[in-house]
Design an enzyme around this catalytic site. Structure first.
Site, PDB file in Angstrom:
ATOM      1  N   CYS A  74      33.066  18.545  29.300  1.00 24.68           N
ATOM      2  CA  CYS A  74      33.162  17.138  29.908  1.00 24.68           C
ATOM      3  C   CYS A  74      32.029  16.897  30.795  1.00 24.68           C
ATOM      4  O   CYS A  74      32.100  17.424  31.862  1.00 24.68           O
ATOM      5  CB  CYS A  74      34.540  16.589  30.505  1.00 24.68           C
ATOM      6  SG  CYS A  74      34.078  15.233  31.409  1.00 24.68           S
ATOM      7  N   CYS A  77      32.647  15.065  34.097  1.00 31.11           N
ATOM      8  CA  CYS A  77      33.387  15.672  34.979  1.00 31.11           C
ATOM      9  C   CYS A  77      32.703  16.560  36.009  1.00 31.11           C
ATOM     10  O   CYS A  77      32.947  16.876  37.020  1.00 31.11           O
ATOM     11  CB  CYS A  77      34.514  16.684  34.096  1.00 31.11           C
ATOM     12  SG  CYS A  77      35.432  15.577  33.112  1.00 31.11           S
TER      13      CYS A  77
END
Length: 313
Positions: A74, A77
């Site tokens: 991700c 993230c």
């Protein structure tokens, strides 16, 4: 979405964590409680797993725990996590950050209804508080965490963890809650939302300007409406009945509880637009109720109010 939920609108019991409370505990060197039990100070940033989550729940009764749901693949993230770590570290032990790799911990991912990541929430006294999803700017993180600390103080969670060997600061004396508020909190802890609603209604009858009682009443009414509901079944029912008011209401409520506030407002605004003018009043009332729950100064509320006004006029 990329803007934070108002932590003041705490959704106590919003995520079903019961299946994780009594899971068998296995050794996890990175987990904060395990480090503390070994004689060391609790780290401000640590990993948590399906197996060690029960320890983190207990820790949240002393100090607010921010939960960062992330994954290696991700990109957002990787942008957000360093910001979270920086702000938590600067707060000097008033918050801790527990990081959850959703790929390695599917039980937690399911328990927190992680439909998209990064997703950030908090635990206060064992109860979840939705914060935001998406990589938000550092200043917004600071603002949300400041509100989270205020919320935690209202619930008596005012401890700190030692930093660099320094002793934990003493919690300030907690101001006693008014009797009806205390009754409502006790009922919420027991899952008796009807009794909590009654207590808040009595508090408002005694003092119509009691903002805390009004906010609490809205929160508990929301939890009462979604109690026992299955999100997937609710979504299927709503898809089958696009203009079914109750079906759409339930999914919107579940989205708010899960922290997906923009989705909830969007659903209700689309329903409002699709209905004949004579049938719109309940949708408008539900929107106004949720606006008050999230907070009039929240960016998502401002956007939704603007769109509602354009549909009205």
């Amino acid at each position: 979405m990329s803007t934070p939920a108002a932590p003041g609108s705490v959704m106590r019991g919003a995520v079903d964590l019961s299946s994780l409370r009594n899971r068998p505990q296995s050794p996890a060197p990175a987990a904060a409680p395990a480090a503390a039990q070994d004689g060391g100070a609790t780290p401000l940033v640590f990993d948590v797993t399906d197996a060690t989550f029960g320890e983190v729940l207990e820790l949240s009764r002393t100090v607010p725990v921010v939960i960062d749901l992330w994954a290696e693949w991700c990109g957002p993230c990787k942008q957000l996590s360093p910001v979270l770590e920086k702000v938590v570290t600067e707060l000097g032990g008033r918050l801790v950050l527990a990081k959850v790799d959703v790929d390695a911990n599917p039980q937690l991912a399911q328990g927190f209804r992680a439909q998209s990541i990064p997703m950030v929430l908090a635990l206060v006294a064992g109860q979840p508080v939705p914060l935001f999803t998406g990589a938000v700017p550092e200043q917004q993180v600071r603002d949300v965490f400041a509100q989270l600390l205020q919320l935690a103080a209202q619930h008596g969670v005012t401890g700190t963890v030692p930093v660099d060997g320094a002793p934990a600061a003493e919690a300030p004396a907690e101001e006693a809650l008014p009797p009806l508020h205390a009754e409502a909190f006790a009922a919420i802890e027991e899952g008796d939302y009807a009794r909590a609603i009654s207590a808040y209604e009595k508090a408002l009858a005694e003092n119509p300007r009691d903002a805390d009682a009004r906010a609490g009443l809205g929160q508990v009414r929301l939890l009462d409406r979604v109690q026992g509901s299955d999100l997937q079944a609710a979504r299927a029912a709503a898809a089958a009945e696009p203009t079914g008011i109750e079906a759409q209401f339930l999914v919107a409520d579940l989205d708010v509880v899960g922290g997906h506030v923009d989705d909830a407002f969007g659903r209700l605004l689309e329903l409002f637009a699709a209905l004949p003018a004579a049938e719109r009043a309940p949708v408008r009332e539900r929107l106004l109720e949720l606006f008050g729950l999230i907070g009039d100064d929240d960016a998502r509320v401002i956007r939704a109010r603007t769109r509602l006004a354009s549909l009205l006029f």
